[in-house]
Structure formats: C-alpha cells, structure tokens
Design an enzyme around this catalytic site. Structure first.
Site, PDB file in Angstrom:
ATOM      1  CG  ASP A 293      -2.260  -0.877   1.065  1.00 39.46           C
ATOM      2  OD1 ASP A 293      -1.780  -1.333   0.373  1.00 39.46           O
ATOM      3  OD2 ASP A 293      -3.279  -1.022   2.326  1.00 39.46           O
ATOM      4  CG  ASP A 294      -0.051   4.062   2.193  1.00 35.52           C
ATOM      5  OD1 ASP A 294      -1.060   3.983   2.069  1.00 35.52           O
ATOM      6  OD2 ASP A 294       0.546   4.229   3.411  1.00 35.52           O
ATOM      7  CG  HIS A 343      -4.181   2.875  -0.028  1.00 34.77           C
ATOM      8  ND1 HIS A 343      -5.597   2.084   0.075  1.00 34.77           N
ATOM      9  CD2 HIS A 343      -3.085   3.106   0.540  1.00 34.77           C
ATOM     10  CE1 HIS A 343      -4.823   2.228   1.681  1.00 34.77           C
ATOM     11  NE2 HIS A 343      -3.424   2.896   1.266  1.00 34.77           N
ATOM     12  CG  HIS A 347      -4.154   7.352   2.406  1.00 35.95           C
ATOM     13  ND1 HIS A 347      -4.744   7.294   3.930  1.00 35.95           N
ATOM     14  CD2 HIS A 347      -3.455   6.245   2.578  1.00 35.95           C
ATOM     15  CE1 HIS A 347      -4.013   5.754   4.060  1.00 35.95           C
ATOM     16  NE2 HIS A 347      -3.674   4.802   3.900  1.00 35.95           N
ATOM     17  CG  HIS A 437       2.062  -0.096   4.470  1.00 38.40           C
ATOM     18  ND1 HIS A 437       1.716  -0.430   5.063  1.00 38.40           N
ATOM     19  CD2 HIS A 437       0.628   0.470   4.129  1.00 38.40           C
ATOM     20  CE1 HIS A 437       0.337  -0.828   5.250  1.00 38.40           C
ATOM     21  NE2 HIS A 437       0.259   0.495   4.730  1.00 38.40           N
TER      22      HIS A 437
HETATM   23 NI    NI Z   1      -2.318   3.515   3.215  1.00 37.91          NI
END
Ligand code: NI
Length: 480
Positions: A293-294, A343, A347, A437
């Site tokens: 993620d991210d 995603h 955020h 992440h």
């Molecule tokens: Ni995230």
C-alpha cells in the site's frame, strides 16, 4: 462579630434579628451534631436503609442502601440486572472501594472525622444480549477535594461473563487490540492538545497498553468507548477524557459472533464462502497474496527488483497522488504482471467523508492508473482499513471490490525487519492476504527473506486477480 456590628450600624435592628437567627442555627447544629455523635458512639453501625428504584432500562432496577457507620455516611446504588453474576461483579467492586474508604478512617489523624461515600452506576447501553455499565464512586475526606473513581464493564447479559476487549476481536485479538491501543493513544493526544495540555509518551505507555486496555463500553452499535477518569492520566486534570472509536476502522478484526452481538458489523467475506467453488490456481494450491500500500515511492523500484528476481507476482494499492508522481513505476508494476489496485487519491478514511468525496477519490485514482496501464483497477483498499456497508456499496457502484487483509504486519508501527518477518511467517495460511507498505525501507527489506521462507513451506505467490477471480463488486474480502 464586633467589627461586623460597626460596619453594619445603620442596619442595627435587622442585625439583631440576624444575630438571633444565627444563634438558633448554631445551637441547633451543635445539638444535632452532638446527638449524632452520641448516637454513633453508642450504636456504631445503623442498619442500612434500602429501597428499590426502577431504571429506564428494561428489567434493570436499583437497590439503594443508605448507611451510617460512626462518622461515615454511605449512599450506594447497586444494580439489579436480573443476572446475578453481573450484579456481583459490580457490587464487589463497590464494596471493595467501600472497605478501602472505611479503612482510611482508621488512621489516627482521621478517626472520628466525617466522610461521605457515594456510589452509583450508569447503564451506558444494553440489549437482551449485553449490558455496558459504569460504576461511579465519589469519596469525600476532610480537607481534601472530592475523590472520584470510575470502573466500567461490558457483560454478556445471559451468562454474566465480562466481555473483554480481546473477546470482540476473536482470533484477531492481538491485531485488534493493537489497533485499538493505537487509536486510543491518538485520541488522547489530540484531546489533550485541544485543551492545551500534553500527555507524555511515558504516561501513555503505562496507561494505554494491550494489558491495561482490557475493558470497554459499547456506546452504540457503531462505537466503542473508553473512559479515563481524572485520576488516571494525572491528578491535576479536571475533566475526564472520553475516547470513542468508530468500529468502521476495526471491523476487519471483529468478524466473530461476540462482536456481532454488540455491534453492527459489516460483513467481510471470504471468497471460499461466497463463490462456490473457488476457481483459479488457488483452488488447489497454497496461495498467498502479498499486497503493498501507499506507493509508489522511492523504495518501489528496489521492491520490484526483488519481486522480479524471485519471479513473485504481487498486488499494489497505489495512492492516486503518487501515481501522478511516479507514472513509470506504475507502468512497470503492470508490465511485470502485478495487480495494480486503487488506494484512493488522498488517502482519507472513506467512512468520514461525503459520498461525493468517496466517488471522487476512487474515480480520479482509477483514471490516473488507467491512463498509464490501459486497465481500470478492479480492487480498492480503503485507507486505514476504514470501511462500512455504505462505503462498500459506493465502491461496488464503480464496479469494484474492496479488499482488506488477513495478515497485518503492522509495518507502519514498528519499523523492525525481524518483527515484520515474524508476523508474516506466523500469520501465513493458504489464502492469506498480507498487507505491507512499500513506502517503508524496512518493509521492502523483509520481502526477499519472507518469500524465500514461505516458498520452503510450499506457498506460491499470486496476484489478487489470480486469487479472487470471482470477486464480486460491492463485497469486501480479507482473504481467499
Ligand atoms: Ni494506506
């Protein structure tokens, strides 16, 4: 009195009347007091006066005891809930505090001083299934500000068992409690700073931990509550702290019967139970989906190199704003066979923003990704895991499926390669979805070692497209 006389000479007549009144008051007070004192000497304990009072909650009433023992006065409201074990737990807490209070008055400096002990309780919420209850105690000592103590429980109303925080997370208790501890600490820091105070990390480390945060209140079907009375966080604080946590951020960990009795839990599906039979390569093999993620970010290139060198395919949940910054990395993710998921653009926790904002967050990110890869993402990972049935429906309206995870490496919390590695290895099961992440160097550094180890255990690494070929839009999955 003499000085008062002089100052008030013009009102002499009234003053005489006043003086007479004051005298009457003083005499009667002394008389009452000495009578009380004498009676308390001769009769050390009076029989408590008790009576019963109903409450606004069905089937719950109060037993009120009013008792004088020597110079001490107790007024206690005990709950009568219809479940003996609940009544016992609350009463024994109150009685234990009562004994401690009366013990304090055996100290020579306090013997014979007047003291007041008041205990009451509050039903915070209740159904046929459970009761959330707070006991509140106030104690007055001579020359001391009032001391208050609170304690709270959530009980199973049928058995009378205390439901602890870990219980509502079932077999996800360590993940669920860890998240709760994190959110409670965040909230306390935020509330303290809003009051121009500061709660030090050392204090939080003592007061808010997995070991201390054992009890909770159900505020309503969507909210957990924790109360911190004024004595807990520091003696000088005037206002207690009340921390509420929407379960939207925790329900991935609350997919069990106990949590469902207390809260309105959004169902997170298993593909195994919703699409029969499981198709694709994972129907017969030990599959694991690594998800990142991210990103993309500065460490994504290194990660893609590691995955490529080992022939591992994974899934990326990219943030829209990062997609714009690193388009070449998104292209590479797609070209090398990884699943590219959404995603959101900025955020946010989608449970906290408007429907329009949710749709904008999703579609702008889809557009950014599709412009690079030529393919519209099928999966959305909600930021912070915050999701509810409503958000899942809006995700579904975009033709997409929400994907959470079943193995939480918590790599955002402790940036320690060994801990992350251990969580991956300990948590892995056939069909696991593991969250990492790729914006953290430590997370990327863990991947090669974890992949090598899991391969020796017979696991294969697949993308979400491989694992969830029958994924249905609008549903939420956390594992195969
Ligand atoms: Ni995230």
């Amino acid at each position: 009195m003499r000085r008062l006389h002089r100052a008030l000479r013009p009102y002499h007549f009234h003053l005489r009347l006043l003086a007479a009144l004051v005298l009457v008051c003083i005499v009667s007070t002394i008389a009452a007091y000495s009578f009380h004192y004498a009676s308390s000497r001769t009769q050390l304990s009076s029989t408590p006066q008790t009576y019963v009072r109903g409450t606004s909650y069905d089937g719950i009433s109060s037993r009120i005891a009013d008792e004088r023992v020597g110079s001490l006065h107790y007024t206690i409201e005990y709950p009568t809930t219809g479940t003996a074990r609940i009544d016992q737990t609350v009463s024994s807490y109150i009685d234990q505090m009562k004994r401690a209070f009366s013990d304090d008055f055996t100290d020579p400096t306090l013997t014979g001083s007047r003291g007041e002990f008041n205990a009451t309780y509050l039903i915070r919420s209740a159904t046929q299934e459970y009761i959330s209850i707070t006991a509140q105690i106030s104690m007055s000592y001579p020359m001391t500000p009032l001391i208050t103590e609170t304690q709270y429980w959530t009980f199973d109303r049928r058995s009378g068992d205390t439901i602890h925080l870990a219980d509502i997370f079932g077999d996800k208790s360590s993940d669920g409690v860890a998240r709760t501890v994190l959110y409670v600490r965040q909230q306390l820091r935020k509330q303290a700073s809003a009051r121009q105070e500061k709660i030090g990390d050392e204090l939080l480390d003592q007061i808010v931990t997995a070991d201390t945060l054992t009890d909770f209140l159900v505020r309503d079907a969507h909210t957990l509550e924790f109360d911190f009375d004024r004595n807990t966080l520091a003696s000088s604080r005037v206002q207690p702290f009340v921390v509420t946590i929407p379960i939207d951020r925790l329900q991935l960990f609350m997919q069990n019967d106990i949590a469902r009795k207390l809260f309105d839990i959004t169902v997170v599906s298993s593909a195994r139970t919703t699409t029969q039979p499981v198709s694709g390569p994972c129907a017969s093999r030990k599959c694991i989906a690594l998800t990142f993620d991210d990103g993309p970010g500065p460490h994504t290139t290194e990660l893609l190199d590691v995955l490529k060198s080992r022939g591992v395919r994974a899934s990326f949940f990219d943030i829209g704003s990062n997609v714009r910054r690193y388009p070449a990395l998104v292209k590479r993710q797609a070209d090398e066979g990884h699943t590219v998921g959404n995603h959101t653009y900025n955020h946010p926790s989608l449970t906290l923003v408007s429907d329009d904002a949710i749709t904008r967050e999703i579609t702008s990110t889809n557009d950014a990704i599709q412009a690079i890869t030529g393919r519209k993402p099928r999966y959305l990972r909600p930021p912070n895991g915050a999701i509810n049935a409503h958000v899942a429906t809006l995700v579904g309206a975009q033709g997409m499926t929400s994907v959470l995870w079943s193995v939480d490496t918590r790599d955002w919390a402790g940036r320690n390669v060994d801990i992350i590695y251990n969580r991956i290895i300990a948590g892995a099961r056939p069909g696991s979805i593991i969250i990492l992440h790729d914006i953290h160097r430590t997370s990327v550094e863990t991947v090669a070692r974890s992949v090598d180890k899991l391969r020796t255990q017979g696991y294969e690494f697949v993308t979400l497209d491989d694992m969830l070929p029958g994924a249905q839009p609008g549903k939420i999955y956390s594992h195969l």
